[in-house]
Motif scaffolding. Structure first.
Motif, PDB file in Angstrom:
ATOM      1  N   ALA A 257       0.820  -1.207   0.000  1.00  0.00           N
ATOM      2  CA  ALA A 257       0.000   0.000   0.000  1.00  0.00           C
ATOM      3  C   ALA A 257       0.852   1.255   0.000  1.00  0.00           C
ATOM      4  O   ALA A 257       0.611   2.181  -0.784  1.00  0.00           O
ATOM      5  CB  ALA A 257      -0.939  -0.005   1.205  1.00  0.00           C
ATOM      6  N   VAL A 258       1.864   1.310   0.874  1.00  0.00           N
ATOM      7  CA  VAL A 258       2.657   2.528   1.037  1.00  0.00           C
ATOM      8  C   VAL A 258       4.128   2.187   1.200  1.00  0.00           C
ATOM      9  O   VAL A 258       4.491   1.055   1.514  1.00  0.00           O
ATOM     10  CB  VAL A 258       2.193   3.347   2.271  1.00  0.00           C
ATOM     11  CG1 VAL A 258       0.755   3.822   2.123  1.00  0.00           C
ATOM     12  CG2 VAL A 258       2.361   2.536   3.559  1.00  0.00           C
ATOM     13  N   ALA A 259       4.971   3.193   0.985  1.00  0.00           N
ATOM     14  CA  ALA A 259       6.393   3.060   1.295  1.00  0.00           C
ATOM     15  C   ALA A 259       6.583   3.148   2.811  1.00  0.00           C
ATOM     16  O   ALA A 259       5.809   3.798   3.514  1.00  0.00           O
ATOM     17  CB  ALA A 259       7.191   4.150   0.587  1.00  0.00           C
ATOM     18  N   TYR A 260       7.613   2.485   3.286  1.00  0.00           N
ATOM     19  CA  TYR A 260       7.898   2.453   4.715  1.00  0.00           C
ATOM     20  C   TYR A 260       8.511   3.789   5.137  1.00  0.00           C
ATOM     21  O   TYR A 260       9.643   4.119   4.770  1.00  0.00           O
ATOM     22  CB  TYR A 260       8.857   1.307   5.012  1.00  0.00           C
ATOM     23  CG  TYR A 260       9.059   1.002   6.474  1.00  0.00           C
ATOM     24  CD1 TYR A 260       8.091   0.331   7.197  1.00  0.00           C
ATOM     25  CD2 TYR A 260      10.249   1.346   7.117  1.00  0.00           C
ATOM     26  CE1 TYR A 260       8.287   0.011   8.534  1.00  0.00           C
ATOM     27  CE2 TYR A 260      10.454   1.034   8.453  1.00  0.00           C
ATOM     28  CZ  TYR A 260       9.470   0.368   9.159  1.00  0.00           C
ATOM     29  OH  TYR A 260       9.662   0.061  10.481  1.00  0.00           O
ATOM     30  N   ASP A 261       7.752   4.571   5.874  1.00  0.00           N
ATOM     31  CA  ASP A 261       8.236   5.851   6.386  1.00  0.00           C
ATOM     32  C   ASP A 261       7.781   6.002   7.830  1.00  0.00           C
ATOM     33  O   ASP A 261       7.317   5.030   8.441  1.00  0.00           O
ATOM     34  CB  ASP A 261       7.756   7.017   5.520  1.00  0.00           C
ATOM     35  CG  ASP A 261       6.236   7.108   5.433  1.00  0.00           C
ATOM     36  OD1 ASP A 261       5.531   6.441   6.233  1.00  0.00           O
ATOM     37  OD2 ASP A 261       5.736   7.854   4.568  1.00  0.00           O
TER      38      ASP A 261
ATOM     39  N   ALA B 178       3.950   5.126   8.329  1.00  0.00           N
ATOM     40  CA  ALA B 178       3.709   3.707   8.065  1.00  0.00           C
ATOM     41  C   ALA B 178       4.345   2.840   9.148  1.00  0.00           C
ATOM     42  O   ALA B 178       3.747   1.852   9.605  1.00  0.00           O
ATOM     43  CB  ALA B 178       4.265   3.342   6.697  1.00  0.00           C
ATOM     44  N   ARG B 179       5.544   3.203   9.558  1.00  0.00           N
ATOM     45  CA  ARG B 179       6.236   2.448  10.608  1.00  0.00           C
ATOM     46  C   ARG B 179       5.465   2.520  11.921  1.00  0.00           C
ATOM     47  O   ARG B 179       5.288   1.505  12.604  1.00  0.00           O
ATOM     48  CB  ARG B 179       7.650   3.014  10.802  1.00  0.00           C
ATOM     49  CG  ARG B 179       8.435   2.398  11.954  1.00  0.00           C
ATOM     50  CD  ARG B 179       9.820   3.024  12.061  1.00  0.00           C
ATOM     51  NE  ARG B 179      10.589   2.467  13.152  1.00  0.00           N
ATOM     52  CZ  ARG B 179      10.548   2.910  14.401  1.00  0.00           C
ATOM     53  NH1 ARG B 179       9.759   3.953  14.697  1.00  0.00           N
ATOM     54  NH2 ARG B 179      11.272   2.348  15.345  1.00  0.00           N
ATOM     55  N   GLY B 180       4.990   3.713  12.273  1.00  0.00           N
ATOM     56  CA  GLY B 180       4.257   3.872  13.525  1.00  0.00           C
ATOM     57  C   GLY B 180       3.008   3.019  13.577  1.00  0.00           C
ATOM     58  O   GLY B 180       2.704   2.390  14.597  1.00  0.00           O
ATOM     59  N   LEU B 181       2.276   2.973  12.461  1.00  0.00           N
ATOM     60  CA  LEU B 181       1.060   2.167  12.429  1.00  0.00           C
ATOM     61  C   LEU B 181       1.388   0.680  12.565  1.00  0.00           C
ATOM     62  O   LEU B 181       0.727  -0.054  13.310  1.00  0.00           O
ATOM     63  CB  LEU B 181       0.301   2.444  11.130  1.00  0.00           C
ATOM     64  CG  LEU B 181      -1.132   1.900  11.045  1.00  0.00           C
ATOM     65  CD1 LEU B 181      -1.987   2.837  10.212  1.00  0.00           C
ATOM     66  CD2 LEU B 181      -1.142   0.510  10.428  1.00  0.00           C
TER      67      LEU B 181
END
Length: 245
Positions: free
Chosen positions: A84-88, A91-94
């Motif tokens: 779905a998304v790049a790891y940033d 995204a990491r926090g979720l």
């Protein structure tokens, strides 16, 4: 639901939303509905387009149908990655809230973003990346299984929680290099004999939270294909892009 019960349920929801208003999973500010990001966090998420490398799905600047150099040199056992998304940071926090903080509602948010990649009419099956039983005992749940269940509810796709087993414990892969990761998960996954007939000739959507080097997905895909699966496509919330690995 009876006509009498409907107003009661609505009233309970109003009280709940007043006392515990829905909050953005990224930053925690109050938002207008459950499982929604605030505008700022939504705009900061780096949504990944479809396409990319024909083998691993890594973005290739808009080029389609080509295979990246890494996959040409060492073809993966899986047949694509849909993230779905790049790891940033967001995204990491979720992912960490789901994995370590017991925030199981994060699985619904992830499933909402992955559901467009699942065609329930195509005859595929959702299979989560398994945890070893010792880790499940400590954590209490498998975050990938929660995402897979939420995806099955949203899409109507077939789900098999126990089609794949992790038969040996593996160390945490964080901080390990690509070769060390591959060595750590080698032989860690196995399809139980009674489940193999369910996989024969089918496309498997392998569900995980984060895709880093591909070592875990590769080991899982190898086991699934050995048991008869025709194709294995990884579905994940976020992927670490090659230049960030």
């Amino acid at each position: 639901m009876t006509p009498i019960a409907m107003p009661v349920v609505a009233a309970v929801r109003m009280v709940r939303d007043f006392a515990l208003p829905p909050r953005c999973p990224g930053c925690g500010v109050v938002v207008e509905g459950d499982h929604r990001f605030c505008l700022d966090c939504w705009q900061r998420l780096d949504f990944l387009p479809d396409g990319g490398c024909s083998a691993c799905g890594s973005p290739m600047g808009g080029l389609e149908g080509l295979t990246c150099g890494a996959c040409l040199a060492s073809p993966p056992a899986y047949d694509g990655v849909q993230a779905a998304v790049a790891y940033d940071e967001i995204a990491r926090g979720l992912a960490l809230k789901l994995k370590y903080s017991g925030r199981t509602a994060m699985a619904e948010i992830i499933a909402a973003q992955l559901s467009r990649h699942v065609d329930s009419t195509a005859g595929g099956m959702l299979v989560p990346v398994p945890l070893h039983r010792w880790r499940i005992w400590r954590r209490g749940y498998n975050q990938s299984a929660l995402i897979a269940r939420a995806l099955a509810r949203r899409t109507g796709a077939e789900l098999s929680i126990d089609a794949l087993d992790r038969v040996k414990p593996t160390p945490a892969l964080r901080g390990l290099g690509r070769e060390a990761r591959a060595k750590a998960v080698r032989g860690a996954f196995h399809v139980p004999a009674p489940r193999a007939p369910l996989l024969a000739g089918r496309t498997i959507w392998l569900v995980d939270d984060v895709h880093t080097s591909g070592a875990t997905a590769n080991a899982c895909a190898s086991a699934l294909k050995k048991a008869g699966a025709a194709r294995v496509v990884l579905l994940c919330w976020a992927r670490v892009l090659a230049e960030e690995y």
